[in-house]
Design an enzyme around this catalytic site. Structure first.
Site, PDB file in Angstrom:
ATOM      1  CB  CYS A   1      39.920  35.925  41.998  1.00 43.79           C
ATOM      2  SG  CYS A   1      39.193  34.703  41.953  1.00 43.79           S
TER       3      CYS A   1
ATOM      4  CG  HIS B   1      39.160  38.558  38.885  1.00 45.70           C
ATOM      5  ND1 HIS B   1      39.575  38.006  37.333  1.00 45.70           N
ATOM      6  CD2 HIS B   1      38.068  37.463  38.992  1.00 45.70           C
ATOM      7  CE1 HIS B   1      39.213  36.556  38.168  1.00 45.70           C
ATOM      8  NE2 HIS B   1      38.493  37.159  38.411  1.00 45.70           N
TER       9      HIS B   1
ATOM     10  CG  ASN C   1      38.216  33.020  37.910  1.00 47.11           C
ATOM     11  OD1 ASN C   1      39.318  33.383  37.833  1.00 47.11           O
ATOM     12  ND2 ASN C   1      37.458  33.481  38.295  1.00 47.11           N
TER      13      ASN C   1
END
Ligand code: UT7
Length: 321
Positions: free
Chosen positions: A115, A248, A278
């Site tokens: 990520c 994020h 996500n």
């Protein structure tokens, strides 16, 4: 000493057409829209079509970023694709992007920091530019995370989505704009808290995502705050100076908790997790593109991007727009 800075010349993004809502997921696993919204803030995610690969998403985002910059692919001499879900084990997805965009010069490679991949790629491209190894870079975060989800595991399959985002960086001498500072961190001691149980060398399979959600959550806020404060300090700013916080997009509760800890108001925070879920390395450039396109992020603004993910890896970059 060089005063070269990497300036963001353009942004782009792409989301696959197919939408999967929480109600759709509730038909597949024992979950509910209420649980997902309450625990994560996620309402829907995009899922790549059969035959649509990470490189396809990346190319669409890259083309939009190039158009936005007013550049042609011939102007670019570095492509970095941050991805955990490459088209193939090799070659690098970045070289496939290079081929699909008709670029035969320069260099293209992938960067794997899950990520945090896009933030790591931005810092890497910035260093290539500042050292004179590249003049103009396409930095892309692209993922088809739907391909590594166990669609029978409700603890993970509700959390992720597919997408891609890209920026064009150009090295410019002098001036106030550009990437001011970055800070990257990792600590492999945490790998078992978030990983894929397959791989070329270990199982010769692709594997599926496993996560100790509560453990990841527990570490995320502290790690994000540390790295954001490091970057601000090294550039001589404080959180109060920030115009935009682009975190994020893993979980709305993590975004809110990090904002509270850092003292960054919700009005300055860009949130897309409700619509994108996500998307791993794509989440920050997707959110950035949205905020630039709708006119929130403007010339002169001080923008903080940050991410945290598997490894653990975490990092942040401060950009004067
Ligand atoms: O980019 C970094 C990657 N990941 C993250 O940042 C994720 C970090 N973690 C999280 O976002 C949260 O920990 C989750 C959203 C994954 C989970 O939220 P939580 O509040 O930590 O829930 P939990 O894991 O403590 O689970 C609570 C309950 C459990 O049931 P019991 O044991 O209390 O009976 C789970 O089995 O919720 C259950 N549960 C679900 N129920 C309905 C877990 N997943 C689901 C689900 N639907 N999808």
């Amino acid at each position: 000493m060089t005063s070269l800075k990497s300036i963001v010349r353009g942004t782009g993004s792409y989301l696959p057409e197919r939408l999967l809502t929480n109600d759709d997921l509730a038909k597949m696993v024992d979950t509910s829209d209420e649980w997902i919204v309450q625990r994560t803030g996620i309402r829907q995610r995009h899922v790549a079509a059969e035959g649509e690969f990470t490189s396809d998403l990346a190319v669409k985002a890259a083309r939009e970023a190039l158009d936005d910059a007013g550049f042609d692919i011939s102007d670019i001499d570095l492509i970095i694709v941050a991805t955990t879900t490459p088209d193939m084990t090799f070659p690098a997805t970045a070289t496939l992007v290079q081929q699909k965009m008709g670029m035969h010069h320069g260099v293209a490679f992938d960067l794997q920091a899950v990520c945090s991949g896009f933030v790591f790629a931005v810092a890497t491209a910035d260093n290539y530019i500042k050292s004179g190894m590249a003049k103009r870079a396409l930095v892309i975060g692209a993922e088809t995370f739907s391909r590594i989800l166990d669609w029978t595991d409700r603890t993970t399959c509700v959390l992720f989505g597919d997408g891609a985002g890209a920026i064009v960086l150009e090295g410019v001498e002098g001036g106030e704009e550009g990437i001011l500072a970055s800070s990257l961190r990792s600590d492999g001691a945490h790998w078992q808290k978030l990983y894929v149980d397959g791989g070329v060398s270990s199982t010769q399979t692709t594997g599926h995502v496993h996560m100790e959600g509560r453990e990841v959550f527990k570490h995320a806020v502290g790690m994000i705050s540390d790295v954001v404060e490091n970057v601000l300090e090294s550039a001589g700013y404080t959180c109060e100076d920030l115009d935009w916080f682009i975190p994020h997009q893993a979980n709305k509760r993590i975004i809110d908790a990090a904002g509270r800890k850092l003292g960054i108001p919700a009005e300055k925070t860009i949130v897309t997790v409700d619509r994108h879920a996500n998307t791993s390395a794509a989440s920050v450039p997707l959110a950035l593109r949205e905020a630039v396109k709708d006119g929130r992020v403007n010339k002169g603004d001080l923008v903080m991007i940050e991410a945290m993910g598997g490894g653990f890896t975490w990092g942040a970059s401060l950009i004067r727009w």
